[in-house]
Design a protein around this motif. Structure first.
Motif, PDB file in Angstrom:
ATOM      1  N   UNK A 176       1.131  -1.003  -0.458  1.00 33.83           N
ATOM      2  CA  UNK A 176       0.230  -0.193  -0.180  1.00 33.83           C
ATOM      3  C   UNK A 176       1.083   0.919  -0.342  1.00 33.83           C
ATOM      4  N   UNK A 177       0.532   2.191  -1.427  1.00 33.93           N
ATOM      5  CA  UNK A 177       0.901   3.603  -1.213  1.00 33.93           C
ATOM      6  C   UNK A 177       2.678   3.118  -1.743  1.00 33.93           C
ATOM      7  N   UNK A 178       2.820   2.674  -2.055  1.00 36.61           N
ATOM      8  CA  UNK A 178       4.664   2.375  -2.501  1.00 36.61           C
ATOM      9  C   UNK A 178       4.957   2.880  -4.032  1.00 36.61           C
ATOM     10  N   UNK A 179       3.222   3.403  -4.459  1.00 32.77           N
ATOM     11  CA  UNK A 179       3.768   4.299  -5.814  1.00 32.77           C
ATOM     12  C   UNK A 179       3.993   5.573  -5.513  1.00 32.77           C
ATOM     13  N   UNK A 211       7.234   5.261  -9.966  1.00 35.35           N
ATOM     14  CA  UNK A 211       8.568   5.668  -8.818  1.00 35.35           C
ATOM     15  C   UNK A 211       7.992   4.664  -8.011  1.00 35.35           C
ATOM     16  N   UNK A 212       9.145   3.383  -7.538  1.00 30.68           N
ATOM     17  CA  UNK A 212       8.342   2.084  -6.083  1.00 30.68           C
ATOM     18  C   UNK A 212       9.143   2.734  -5.265  1.00 30.68           C
ATOM     19  N   UNK A 213       8.793   3.010  -4.026  1.00 30.54           N
ATOM     20  CA  UNK A 213       9.074   2.726  -2.797  1.00 30.54           C
ATOM     21  C   UNK A 213      10.438   1.281  -2.825  1.00 30.54           C
ATOM     22  N   UNK A 214      11.398   1.719  -2.259  1.00 29.73           N
ATOM     23  CA  UNK A 214      12.373   1.225  -1.904  1.00 29.73           C
ATOM     24  C   UNK A 214      12.161  -0.519  -1.765  1.00 29.73           C
TER      25      UNK A 214
END
Length: 191
Positions: free
Chosen positions: A113-116, A172-175
């Protein structure tokens, strides 16, 4: 139309476009990518299209499906790739062969959830009003990729795709974006 691709890694060592260069004074056919004379040069739309695929080296092709009505002439695919700063991106490439704008509904499943991230997510469009348009020495930038920031990014989002265009949507994706429990894949659906 319902198309699905399986998840796999594909490493491309090198890519080439032929014929690459053509002297404007000896132009025998038109698929060349870069046109030059003794003092000027410009890239053709084919040259700029190649830029959309330059990060595909070592990319992972994702499961994706496209559901389209007969009035829409779309082809789409999705990959993940890392940029020069090792940031991970989800790239969705869409070709609209039709002569109308299409609102593409994108649904992403398999990310936390919320990784973008909105900051750093972009849309790049290569298009022209007439599919037969070309660049020239007089108008070398008539057809070039136009990059813009995406304002609202999420697992469910709508993106307008221009007519006669190639569009790249880079999210963009979180790490640590991929779920560690259950499936270790990302599914992308287009409606």
């Amino acid at each position: 139309m319902n198309a699905s691709r399986s998840l796999y890694n594909d490493a491309v060592e090198m890519a080439s476009y032929a014929p690459l260069f053509v002297n404007t004074n000896d132009r025998t056919w038109n698929p060349d990518a870069i046109v030059f004379d003794s003092s000027k040069v410009y890239g053709t739309p084919s040259y700029w299209m190649q830029h959309f695929f330059r990060e595909s080296n070592g990319a992972t092709l994702l499961d994706s499906s496209l559901r389209s009505n007969p009035a829409n002439s779309l082809i789409a695919s999705a990959i993940t790739w890392k940029d020069a700063d090792s940031r991970k991106h989800l790239r969705i490439k869409v070709v609209n062969f039709g002569s109308n704008n299409v609102t593409l509904q994108i649904s992403v499943d398999g990310l936390e959830v919320n990784s973008l991230q909105s900051l750093g997510s972009t849309k790049v469009v290569l298009t022209s009003g007439n599919p037969k348009d070309e660049n020239s020495f007089q108008t070398p930038n008539k057809i070039v990729p136009i990059k813009s920031q995406l304002d609202e990014v999420g697992d469910e989002m709508d993106v307008v795709v221009s007519p006669h265009s190639l569009t790249s949507i880079d999210l963009l994706i979180n790490s640590n974006p991929i779920r560690t429990m259950g499936s270790n894949s990302v599914d992308v659906s287009f409606y």
